[in-house]
Design an enzyme around this catalytic site. Sequence first.
Site, PDB file in Angstrom:
ATOM      1  N   CYS A  79     109.681 137.672  73.047  1.00  0.00           N
ATOM      2  CA  CYS A  79     109.345 137.509  73.753  1.00  0.00           C
ATOM      3  C   CYS A  79     108.315 136.093  72.210  1.00  0.00           C
ATOM      4  CB  CYS A  79     108.016 137.729  74.803  1.00  0.00           C
ATOM      5  SG  CYS A  79     107.906 136.983  75.577  1.00  0.00           S
ATOM      6  N   HIS A 168     110.498 142.532  76.934  1.00  0.00           N
ATOM      7  CA  HIS A 168     108.635 143.092  76.818  1.00  0.00           C
ATOM      8  C   HIS A 168     109.452 144.022  76.418  1.00  0.00           C
ATOM      9  CE1 HIS A 168     105.650 140.323  76.077  1.00  0.00           C
ATOM     10  NE2 HIS A 168     106.433 139.574  76.782  1.00  0.00           N
ATOM     11  N   GLU A 170     108.890 147.275  75.364  1.00  0.00           N
ATOM     12  CA  GLU A 170     107.461 147.997  74.806  1.00  0.00           C
ATOM     13  C   GLU A 170     106.349 148.491  76.392  1.00  0.00           C
ATOM     14  OE1 GLU A 170     108.025 145.105  74.386  1.00  0.00           O
ATOM     15  OE2 GLU A 170     106.574 144.465  74.125  1.00  0.00           O
TER      16      GLU A 170
END
Length: 193
Positions: A79, A168, A170
Amino acid sequence: MVKRIGVLALQGDFAEHKKAIQGVGAEAVEVRLPHQLTGLDGLIIPGGESTTLRKLADMYGLMEPLRAFAQKHPTWGTCAGAIMLAKEVMGQAAHLGVMDISVQRNAFGRQIDSFVTTLHIEGESYEAVFIRAPLIVAVGAGVEILATLDDGRIVAAQQGHLLATSFHPELTDDLGFHRRFLKMIERYDYAQP
Ligand code: GLN
């Protein structure tokens, strides 16, 4: 040997990346100062706000060391991190400018337009969260497009040891993309003379 993966820890969701790195069996190292890049096998530049990341990186004297690191070692921008890596950021000056991609910031609208989707890369599925995400609008000749949305828009690309994702990974429990980055690092190490 356990790989040591740095996470730029100036701003943004570095803690989630740290957890994911540990989840795939690597060591996670927070990077806030240039000397902390020494001895790392790879680096993740997290999502957050690229303008803020840039300001802080300037303040801590990190821009040149980060550029030098990314030119030689596996580096993944998620990002805002992808914006940091890009050679071209539409409508403004580039930051690290190491990866031959052109990005458009906030291409999917506002925070309220955030969405989660499943991407397919080489037979594997990955869960992807988009939050005020950039779009990869063009890639150079040496860049492989890894993932697109159903409408063909590019959201993940790789150029040798450099990886950029609009989204993302994560922020999900899916460690697939971190596993993929770790494999990239292992392959890269193996290929070094
Ligand atoms: N909109 C942010 C930027 O342009 C990126 C958002 C994110 O990293 N989730 O820097």
